[in-house]
Design an enzyme around this catalytic site. Structure first.
Site, mmCIF file in Angstrom:
data_model
loop_
_atom_site.group_PDB
_atom_site.id
_atom_site.type_symbol
_atom_site.label_atom_id
_atom_site.label_comp_id
_atom_site.label_asym_id
_atom_site.label_seq_id
_atom_site.Cartn_x
_atom_site.Cartn_y
_atom_site.Cartn_z
ATOM 1 N N GLU A 79 39.526 -4.760 -8.185
ATOM 2 C CA GLU A 79 40.463 -5.488 -9.057
ATOM 3 C C GLU A 79 40.534 -4.855 -10.447
ATOM 4 O O GLU A 79 40.707 -5.535 -11.455
ATOM 5 C CB GLU A 79 40.098 -6.974 -9.105
ATOM 6 C CG GLU A 79 40.296 -7.627 -7.754
ATOM 7 C CD GLU A 79 40.684 -9.085 -7.765
ATOM 8 O OE1 GLU A 79 41.129 -9.594 -8.799
ATOM 9 O OE2 GLU A 79 40.512 -9.716 -6.707
ATOM 10 N N HIS A 137 43.531 -10.216 -10.021
ATOM 11 C CA HIS A 137 44.202 -9.105 -10.713
ATOM 12 C C HIS A 137 44.995 -8.302 -9.719
ATOM 13 O O HIS A 137 44.521 -8.017 -8.623
ATOM 14 C CB HIS A 137 43.190 -8.153 -11.366
ATOM 15 C CG HIS A 137 42.221 -8.872 -12.238
ATOM 16 N ND1 HIS A 137 41.162 -9.573 -11.747
ATOM 17 C CD2 HIS A 137 42.167 -9.009 -13.578
ATOM 18 C CE1 HIS A 137 40.510 -10.134 -12.729
ATOM 19 N NE2 HIS A 137 41.094 -9.812 -13.853
ATOM 20 N N LYS A 164 42.511 -17.668 -13.742
ATOM 21 C CA LYS A 164 43.128 -16.552 -14.485
ATOM 22 C C LYS A 164 43.871 -15.605 -13.549
ATOM 23 O O LYS A 164 43.389 -15.273 -12.468
ATOM 24 C CB LYS A 164 42.026 -15.779 -15.232
ATOM 25 C CG LYS A 164 42.600 -14.670 -16.092
ATOM 26 C CD LYS A 164 41.550 -14.059 -16.981
ATOM 27 C CE LYS A 164 40.676 -13.126 -16.187
ATOM 28 N NZ LYS A 164 39.709 -12.404 -16.984
#
Ligand code: DQA
Length: 250
Positions: A79, A137, A164
């Site tokens: 990631e 991500h 996130k």
């Protein structure tokens, strides 16, 4: 410490990416006077991360250097992190030891990691009073809103304190879509959201994300840790000026 009480004013987070104790000490000397709201230690940049005693000594230096809250991250290579000689299990063990032995407030772990590892870290971070950020991500593209919502819901299902998402835009539309998605995710989930569109185009989201509900924005203190981060002085001034004009936006 209870973070993100006032979701309208984003925390400006500045990463530490030093390779060794000397570089990290120098970064702290430069970054701390700039008064970020949060400092992220990207421990995957450290050479010698397999030496537990060394890592814990640095974690101690960072967490006692000031009263600015600390976020600990060992970003996985898949990631966007650095290549490190630790297995996922060894990483969880190291993060657990850091949680036990330091004053750090938060720890970040990818939601794509093995569920057992996530649960282990969730248990430990609760025990030691650390907030857990579960993150996703994508350095290639901005997935569909549906896919992004699945990632965010997955983080929430593990009991994360914060969800996130960092994605790469291929067009201006992707940047604007990520911002709108942030608002939808913030409305849908009952935990704080952090989002960013990366790269130069995506920088707009680092400046404006708070208006859509993102509670942290990452900036450059000395070295950047991802494409599109804006220097902290500039970012703070842009956010403050915008908020002076539009108020805290709803
Ligand atoms: O996950 C994130 C966000 C980030 O990738 C960014 O785009 O600013 C920077 C990383 O250091 C941090 O761990």
């Amino acid at each position: 410490m209870k973070l993100f009480q006032n979701k309208k004013i984003p925390y400006i987070c500045t990463p530490l990416t030093g390779k060794n104790k000397e570089e990290i000490t120098e970064e702290l000397r430069i970054i701390l006077p700039k008064k970020p709201d949060l400092v992220e230690w990207r421990a995957d940049f450290l050479e010698g991360i397999e030496d537990e005693e060394y890592v814990l000594s640095i974690a101690d230096i960072i967490s006692t250097a000031s009263d600015i809250p600390i976020l600990i991250t060992i970003r996985s290579e898949k990631e966007g992190g650095e290549k490190i000689p630790l297995t996922e299990e060894e990483k969880v063990n190291l993060l657990s030891k850091i949680c036990k032995s330091t004053m750090a407030e938060m720890v970040d772990f990818e939601a794509s990691n093995a569920p057992d590892h996530i649960m282990q870290l969730r248990k430990l971070s609760t025990e030691y009073n650390k907030q857990l950020i579960l993150s996703y991500h994508n350095f290639d593209r901005t997935p569909s809103n549906r896919e992004m919502m699945e990632h965010m819901s997955r983080t929430a299902s593990f009991g994360a304190d914060v969800a996130k998402i960092a994605v790469m835009p291929k067009s201006k539309e992707d940047v604007l879509r990520l911002l709108e998605f942030t608002k939808q995710a913030d409305d849908a989930l009952d935990i704080p959201i952090v989002s960013m569109s990366m790269g130069k185009m995506g920088s707009l989201s680092r400046i404006m994300g708070w208006a859509y509900g993102s509670v942290i924005t990452f900036s450059v203190g000395k070295e950047s840790s991802a494409p599109g981060q804006v220097p902290i002085e500039k970012l703070r001034s842009l956010i403050r000026s915008t908020q002076e004009i539009v108020g805290e936006w709803g």
